[in-house]
Enzyme design. Structure first.
Site, PDB file in Angstrom:
ATOM      1  N   ASP A  67     -29.057 -42.393   1.789  1.00  0.00           N
ATOM      2  CA  ASP A  67     -28.017 -42.308   0.764  1.00  0.00           C
ATOM      3  C   ASP A  67     -28.389 -41.307  -0.327  1.00  0.00           C
ATOM      4  OD1 ASP A  67     -30.106 -43.865  -0.225  1.00  0.00           O
ATOM      5  OD2 ASP A  67     -28.921 -45.661  -0.487  1.00  0.00           O
ATOM      6  N   ASP A 136     -28.526 -57.649  -4.557  1.00  0.00           N
ATOM      7  CA  ASP A 136     -27.216 -58.191  -4.182  1.00  0.00           C
ATOM      8  C   ASP A 136     -26.982 -58.126  -2.666  1.00  0.00           C
ATOM      9  OD1 ASP A 136     -26.770 -55.488  -3.727  1.00  0.00           O
ATOM     10  OD2 ASP A 136     -25.101 -55.300  -5.149  1.00  0.00           O
ATOM     11  N   HIS A 138     -27.372 -55.418  -0.709  1.00  0.00           N
ATOM     12  CA  HIS A 138     -26.933 -54.138  -0.153  1.00  0.00           C
ATOM     13  C   HIS A 138     -28.042 -53.469   0.661  1.00  0.00           C
ATOM     14  CE1 HIS A 138     -28.391 -52.115  -4.058  1.00  0.00           C
ATOM     15  NE2 HIS A 138     -28.976 -51.393  -3.121  1.00  0.00           N
ATOM     16  N   GLU A 143     -22.538 -51.761  -0.626  1.00  0.00           N
ATOM     17  CA  GLU A 143     -22.483 -52.918  -1.508  1.00  0.00           C
ATOM     18  C   GLU A 143     -21.736 -54.071  -0.834  1.00  0.00           C
ATOM     19  OE1 GLU A 143     -24.286 -53.028  -3.933  1.00  0.00           O
ATOM     20  OE2 GLU A 143     -24.186 -51.323  -5.308  1.00  0.00           O
TER      21      GLU A 143
HETATM   22  C1  GLP Z   1     -31.397 -48.815  -3.843  1.00  0.00           C
HETATM   23  C2  GLP Z   1     -31.257 -47.933  -2.587  1.00  0.00           C
HETATM   24  C3  GLP Z   1     -31.550 -48.724  -1.344  1.00  0.00           C
HETATM   25  C4  GLP Z   1     -32.774 -49.551  -1.608  1.00  0.00           C
HETATM   26  C5  GLP Z   1     -32.449 -50.642  -2.563  1.00  0.00           C
HETATM   27  C6  GLP Z   1     -33.654 -51.435  -3.041  1.00  0.00           C
HETATM   28  O1  GLP Z   1     -30.306 -48.819  -4.654  1.00  0.00           O
HETATM   29  N1  GLP Z   1     -30.023 -47.261  -2.452  1.00  0.00           N
HETATM   30  O2  GLP Z   1     -31.697 -47.863  -0.227  1.00  0.00           O
HETATM   31  O3  GLP Z   1     -33.240 -50.134  -0.413  1.00  0.00           O
HETATM   32  O4  GLP Z   1     -31.650 -50.170  -3.629  1.00  0.00           O
HETATM   33  O5  GLP Z   1     -34.421 -50.681  -3.912  1.00  0.00           O
HETATM   34  P1  GLP Z   1     -35.917 -51.030  -4.303  1.00  0.00           P
HETATM   35  O6  GLP Z   1     -36.716 -50.839  -3.071  1.00  0.00           O
HETATM   36  O7  GLP Z   1     -36.283 -50.077  -5.372  1.00  0.00           O
HETATM   37  O8  GLP Z   1     -35.903 -52.456  -4.736  1.00  0.00           O
END
Ligand code: GLP
Length: 261
Positions: A67, A136, A138, A143
Site C-alpha cells: 500500500d 481495527d 485491517h 479497512e
Molecule cells: C498500517 C499499514 C499496514 C500495517 C498495519 C499495522 O497502517 N498500512 O500494512 O500492517 O497498519 O502497522 P504496525 O505494524 O505499525 O502496527
C-alpha cells in the site's frame, strides 16, 4: 492455517525471516510482498543479517508493496516507498528498481491501480506476502467493510488507523493522509503464501477476530482463514485472547522438521 506463538517480538522476526529464507533458497527469483509499519522491521533485520552472512541473496528477487499513502511527495520520510527503502532495501541486496509500490502521486488513480495489478500479474504473482494487521483488523489499508474480493484501489483511512499511524508523523494527526492506495483483499489472497505477524497487547483483539472470529469484512484480517497456505506468527501478548492457544503450541511443538514453512 499454522499459528505460531513466540516468546518475543524478536522471535517473530527470526521466524518470519526463516520463511523468506526457505522460499528464496528454493526459488532465488521469488516475488516478495512487503509490508510497512513497525511489525515487519525485525523480520527485515533478521533477513538482512542472513544476507550479510552470505546465507542467501535477494539479488534476483522482486517485490511489491502492499500500500501507499496518497499525496505524500517523493522523498517524504513516511511515504511507504521511502520507508521500505530505509527499512528493507538498503539493508539487503535486492535491487531498488525491482521494488514497486502503488503510485500515490498518480494523476489517474484508477489507471495506476490497474497498472499495479498488471505489474504483479506480469511478475508471476507474489510468492510470499508479509502482512501486519491494524488494531481495527485491517490488512494493508483494507479497512473494515472492505470487499473481501477487492483489488488495488483508493481507500479512505479510518480515524483509528490515522490515530495509530500519527506516531510516524511526529504525533500530528493532521499530517497523516486521509487516503491511501492499497492492494485489495482479493489481490492479497492471490499470493501463494501469507505470513501474518503481530506483536503486543494492542493487537490481541484484532488477532482473535482474524484467527478465530467469523470470516467477515468487518475484520479484513479474518480473510486469511480462506487461504490455503497461511503462517501466523505472533507473540504471547498478541495471543492472549486466543481460545485455541494451547493447541497451536502443541501443533508447533509436534511439527515435523522436514515440513518447513
Ligand atoms: C498500517 C499499514 C499496514 C500495517 C498495519 C499495522 O497502517 N498500512 O500494512 O500492517 O497498519 O502497522 P504496525 O505494524 O505499525 O502496527
Amino acid at each position: 492455517m499454522e499459528v505460531v506463538i513466540t516468546s518475543s517480538p524478536d522471535e517473530i522476526g527470526r521466524l518470519g525471516a526463516e520463511a523468506v529464507v526457505q522460499l528464496v533458497s528454493r526459488k532465488p527469483d521469488a516475488v516478495l510482498g512487503l509490508a510497512t509499519g513497525s511489525s515487519p522491521v525485525g523480520l527485515y533485520d533478521h533477513l538482512a543479517r542472513r544476507v550479510r552472512e552470505g546465507e542467501i541473496s535477494l539479488r534476483q528477487c522482486s517485490a511489491f508493496l502492499l500500500d501507499e499513502y496518497v499525496g505524500l511527495p517523493e522523498g517524504h520520510p513516511e511515504r511507504y516507498r521511502t520507508v521500505i527503502e530505509r527499512d528493507f532495501v538498503s539493508k539487503v541486496d535486492i535491487p531498488s528498481a525491482a521494488v514497486s509500490g502503488p503510485d500515490g502521486l498518480a494523476i489517474d488513480i484508477p489507471e495506476a491501480c490497474a497498472a499495479y495489478e498488471q505489474a504483479i500479474e506480469d511478475a508471476g504473482g507474489v510468492d510470499l506476502q508479509i502482512l501486519g494487521i491494524g488494531s481495527d483488523g485491517h490488512i494493508a489499508f483494507n479497512e473494515p467493510g472492505s470487499s473481501l474480493a477487492s483489488r488495488t484501489r483508493i481507500k479512505a483511512l479510518t480515524s483509528q488507523t490515522r490515530i495509530d499511524n500519527a506516531r510516524f508523523f511526529g504525533g500530528d494527526l493532521e499530517e497523516v493522509p486521509t487516503l491511501s492506495l492499497t492492494q485489495g483483499i482479493g489481490t492479497i489472497m492471490d499470493a501463494r503464501h501469507l505470513v501474518l505477524i503481530a506483536s503486543g497487547a494492542h493487537k490481541a483483539e484484532a488477532m482473535r477476530n482474524a484467527i478465530e472470529g467469523p470470516v467477515s469484512a468487518m475484520c479484513p484480517g479474518s480473510v486469511v482463514q480462506l487461504h490455503p497456505h497461511v503462517t501466523v506468527i505472533l507473540d504471547e501478548a498478541a495471543a492472549v485472547d486466543l481460545t485455541f492457544a494451547s493447541y497451536y503450541r502443541e501443533a508447533w511443538a509436534a511439527k515435523p522438521k522436514w515440513q518447513g514453512f
